[in-house]
Design an enzyme around this catalytic site. Structure first.
Site, PDB file in Angstrom:
ATOM      1  CG  HIS A  34      55.146  22.660  54.240  1.00 41.90           C
ATOM      2  ND1 HIS A  34      56.180  22.370  53.401  1.00 41.90           N
ATOM      3  CD2 HIS A  34      54.458  21.488  54.369  1.00 41.90           C
ATOM      4  CE1 HIS A  34      56.120  21.115  53.003  1.00 41.90           C
ATOM      5  NE2 HIS A  34      55.076  20.555  53.592  1.00 41.90           N
TER       6      HIS A  34
ATOM      7  CG  HIS B  82      55.116  16.613  57.092  1.00 43.60           C
ATOM      8  ND1 HIS B  82      55.064  17.911  57.548  1.00 43.60           N
ATOM      9  CD2 HIS B  82      54.941  16.694  55.742  1.00 43.60           C
ATOM     10  CE1 HIS B  82      54.868  18.721  56.523  1.00 43.60           C
ATOM     11  NE2 HIS B  82      54.789  18.020  55.414  1.00 43.60           N
TER      12      HIS B  82
ATOM     13  CD  GLU C 165      58.557  16.601  53.988  1.00 41.61           C
ATOM     14  OE1 GLU C 165      58.172  16.382  55.139  1.00 41.61           O
ATOM     15  OE2 GLU C 165      58.220  17.570  53.310  1.00 41.61           O
TER      16      GLU C 165
ATOM     17  CD  GLU D 126      41.534  17.907  78.893  1.00 42.05           C
ATOM     18  OE1 GLU D 126      41.855  17.044  78.078  1.00 42.05           O
ATOM     19  OE2 GLU D 126      40.771  17.737  79.838  1.00 42.05           O
TER      20      GLU D 126
ATOM     21  CG  HIS E  74      50.278  19.535  54.220  1.00 41.15           C
ATOM     22  ND1 HIS E  74      50.268  19.257  52.865  1.00 41.15           N
ATOM     23  CD2 HIS E  74      51.565  19.382  54.626  1.00 41.15           C
ATOM     24  CE1 HIS E  74      51.507  18.940  52.471  1.00 41.15           C
ATOM     25  NE2 HIS E  74      52.313  18.989  53.516  1.00 41.15           N
TER      26      HIS E  74
HETATM   27  P1  13P Z   1      56.001  13.062  49.859  1.00 36.35           P
HETATM   28  O1  13P Z   1      54.916  12.719  48.871  1.00 36.35           O
HETATM   29  O2  13P Z   1      57.385  12.919  49.264  1.00 36.35           O
HETATM   30  O3  13P Z   1      55.850  12.287  51.151  1.00 36.35           O
HETATM   31  O4  13P Z   1      55.869  14.609  50.234  1.00 36.35           O
HETATM   32  C1  13P Z   1      54.676  15.096  50.783  1.00 36.35           C
HETATM   33  C2  13P Z   1      54.860  16.342  51.562  1.00 36.35           C
HETATM   34  O5  13P Z   1      54.041  16.646  52.421  1.00 36.35           O
HETATM   35  C3  13P Z   1      56.019  17.216  51.299  1.00 36.35           C
HETATM   36  O6  13P Z   1      56.162  18.148  52.320  1.00 36.35           O
HETATM   37 ZN    ZN Z   2      54.359  18.614  53.457  1.00 39.42          ZN
END
Ligand code: 13P
Ligand code: ZN
Length: 293
Positions: free
Chosen positions: A233, A162, A139, A192, A164
């Site tokens: 995601h 990024h 990414e 808050e 999850h």
């Molecule tokens: P990578 O292992 O390439 O960083 O991807 C992880 C991910 O969260 C894809 O959305």
């Molecule tokens: Zn991801």
């Protein structure tokens, strides 16, 4: 200068000492943040990625900036359609593709890399790390697009993250994915929230990750939001520092957790819009007025 002076000068240059990269504050910050994200259950397996723009002078205290280990092409993007000119020469520390956040702290040199953006869309130059032949996160093009978008709004932006996070993801399945109503629900969950992310959160529908399209769409959202939910995601966050960026995602995740703990129960109380207005006025923050009321 005499011959012996020349020899001494050359000797001094050869001996120029670099500090130990593993003691660099930015390496430690990456290790600690990945460990925290893993501990919180946000980053299973190789889930998630971080890129952190570094100061060239600071990196130069640890690494020989003329020593390029190898060049790494960017994954998943059509180079002809991707222009990263504003970032050429910038240095980032970044997580590797397929690498587990769980493992970063014990082996940063395999799981992280320090890279410099090469000219003419030729990928990135590896200055340190990815020692098993690894590459930047799949990414990274999306991260670069987000860095470019955020730097236009906030020249001090340094971090794109990024992740999850569990409850944020769970909420995606049961709450409508409309930016106004999603942001408003999060704001209602902790006092808050509206002060921490007064602009609300942007939302993208489910899209294929690792492509130009999702990168461009995320970067477009990042003109208005520091937080962008990727439906079903995860989430993207942006900030000046690792703490700010982590704190943004952490606050959304906490609110989503409270939502998921209460969504199936009768709601008796809430923080109403008038109270939220009092909060933002007290803290003097600009907020998305159209997301209230
Ligand atoms: P990578 O292992 O390439 O960083 O991807 C992880 C991910 O969260 C894809 O959305
Ligand atoms: Zn991801």
């Amino acid at each position: 200068m005499g011959f012996m002076d020349e020899v001494r000068k050359a000797g001094k240059e050869i001996k120029r000492a670099f500090n130990d990269i593993l003691s660099a504050p930015f390496v430690k910050e990456m290790c600690d943040t990945c460990a925290n994200m893993y501990r919180l259950g946000w980053d299973e397996r190789n889930g998630g990625n971080i890129s952190y723009m570094l100061d060239e002078k600071e990196v130069g205290e640890y690494l020989d900036l003329n020593n390029v280990i190898r060049t790494i092409p960017l994954m998943g993007v059509n180079a002809a359609e991707f222009d990263c000119t504003p970032l050429v020469g910038k240095i980032f520390i970044v997580t590797g593709t397929g690498k587990y956040f769980k493992n970063v702290k014990d082996d940063p040199e395999t799981n992280l890399g320090i890279v410099r953006i090469a000219p003419a869309n030729k990928g990135v130059e590896l200055l340190w790390g990815f020692k098993d032949g690894g590459r930047t996160t799949s990414e990274f093009p999306t991260h670069m697009m987000c860095h470019m978008a955020r730097l236009k709004v906030d020249p001090e932006n340094r971090v794109i993250m990024h992740s999850h996070p569990t409850h944020t993801l769970a909420m995606n399945y049961v709450h409508e994915l409309d930016e106004k109503s999603f942001s408003h629900t999060l704001w209602e969950m902790c006092t808050e929230c509206i002060v921490v992310f007064p602009e609300g959160v942007g939302i993208l529908p489910w899209m294929l990750c690792g492509t130009n399209e999702i990168g461009e769409a995320t970067a477009r959202k990042m003109r208005d939001f520091r937080l962008v939910v990727w439906a079903m995601h995860g989430i993207y966050g942006a900030g000046k520092t690792m703490d700010e960026t982590f704190g943004l995602i952490e606050t959304v995740e906490k609110a989503a957790q409270i939502y998921m703990l209460t969504a199936h129960l009768p709601r008796i109380n809430t923080i109403n819009d008038e109270d939220m207005k009092k909060l933002v006025e007290l803290f003097g923050v600009e907020y998305r007025k159209d997301f209230l009321g």
